[in-house]
Enzyme design. Structure first.
Site, short mmCIF file in Angstrom:
data_model
loop_
_atom_site.label_atom_id
_atom_site.label_comp_id
_atom_site.label_asym_id
_atom_site.label_seq_id
_atom_site.Cartn_x
_atom_site.Cartn_y
_atom_site.Cartn_z
N ASP A 52 0.85 -1.19 0.00
CA ASP A 52 0.00 0.00 0.00
C ASP A 52 0.89 1.24 0.00
O ASP A 52 1.80 1.34 0.83
CB ASP A 52 -0.86 0.08 1.27
CG ASP A 52 -1.86 -1.06 1.39
OD1 ASP A 52 -2.00 -1.84 0.44
OD2 ASP A 52 -2.47 -1.15 2.48
N HIS A 56 -3.26 5.28 -0.77
CA HIS A 56 -4.33 4.30 -0.59
C HIS A 56 -5.44 4.82 0.32
O HIS A 56 -6.62 4.49 0.12
CB HIS A 56 -3.72 3.02 -0.02
CG HIS A 56 -4.69 1.90 0.21
ND1 HIS A 56 -5.64 1.51 -0.71
CD2 HIS A 56 -4.84 1.06 1.28
CE1 HIS A 56 -6.31 0.49 -0.24
NE2 HIS A 56 -5.87 0.21 0.97
#
Length: 214
Positions: A52, A56
């Site tokens: 991530d 995100h």
């Protein structure tokens, strides 16, 4: 020197976070009909073993291609919390005595053993306080052998928000951390690669996570 795979296979019907795109893998071209084999892949950016980017969880935070490569490759410390119960919070205590500075921190819950079963979603998760301690100690890459660093499913993502707010990288759906714990117990150095696909402006991407031990 030994290389250890830390990635789950990408295949049709594999587990995904609730609401994420389902994964489908199948032939697009074949040697018999087209002279070459080419796969067609349908998957989300958060499929399988992935990282991530801060983007995100917040449009104003850095996207994947805006992060330094050092976030994705370097020495790693594995923290053993394999005794945690299903859906239990992992507080800051397991991290207090560890030498965290300058290392990726990989959280070994043991939950990769449940990959492909309904139990996989009932994983332990980091508390906001644990995430804050990691950030305060200078950690900017955190991985876990579970579906998320927050509960699944969740209405809020406090661990994500704290880590991403510090421009940290989060790796999820790791596997094989038990082998790294064994190597660490023997005093062997561990280096991990989490290099993602180069997707401009992305929230994250699948990775082939690999550890080099020794």
């Amino acid at each position: 020197m030994e290389l250890i795979n830390l990635s789950v296979p990408i295949e049709t019907g594999m587990p995904v976070y609730p609401g994420d795109p389902e994964v489908s893998v199948g032939p697009a071209l074949t040697v018999a009909d087209d002279g070459v084999n080419v796969l067609r892949l349908h998957l989300g950016s958060q499929s399988g073993t992935h990282v991530d980017a801060p983007f995100h969880v917040d449009d104003t935070l850095p996207a994947l291609d805006e992060l330094p490569l050092e976030r994705f490759w370097g020495p790693a410390l594995v923290v053993d919390v394999r005794g945690a119960a299903p859906r239990s919070p992992i507080g800051p205590e397991p991290f207090r005595e560890a030498v965290l500075e300058g290392a990726m921190v990989l959280v070994a819950t043991g939950w990769s053993a449940h990959w492909g079963s309904e139990a996989y979603a009932a994983h332990p998760y980091l508390t906001e306080e644990a995430a804050r301690l990691l950030v305060a100690r200078g950690v900017r890459t955190v991985g876990i052998d579970a579906l998320s660093v927050d509960p699944t499913p969740a209405d809020d993502f406090p661990a994500h928000r704290v880590l991403c707010g510090a421009h940290a990288v989060i790796a999820e759906n790791l596997t094989g951390l038990d082998r790294l714990l064994d190597a660490q117990a023997r005093g062997l150095p561990i280096e991990v690669s989490l290099l993602p696909l180069r997707l401009p402006g992305a929230d994250g991407a699948p990775v082939r996570a690999v550890a080099r031990v020794g």
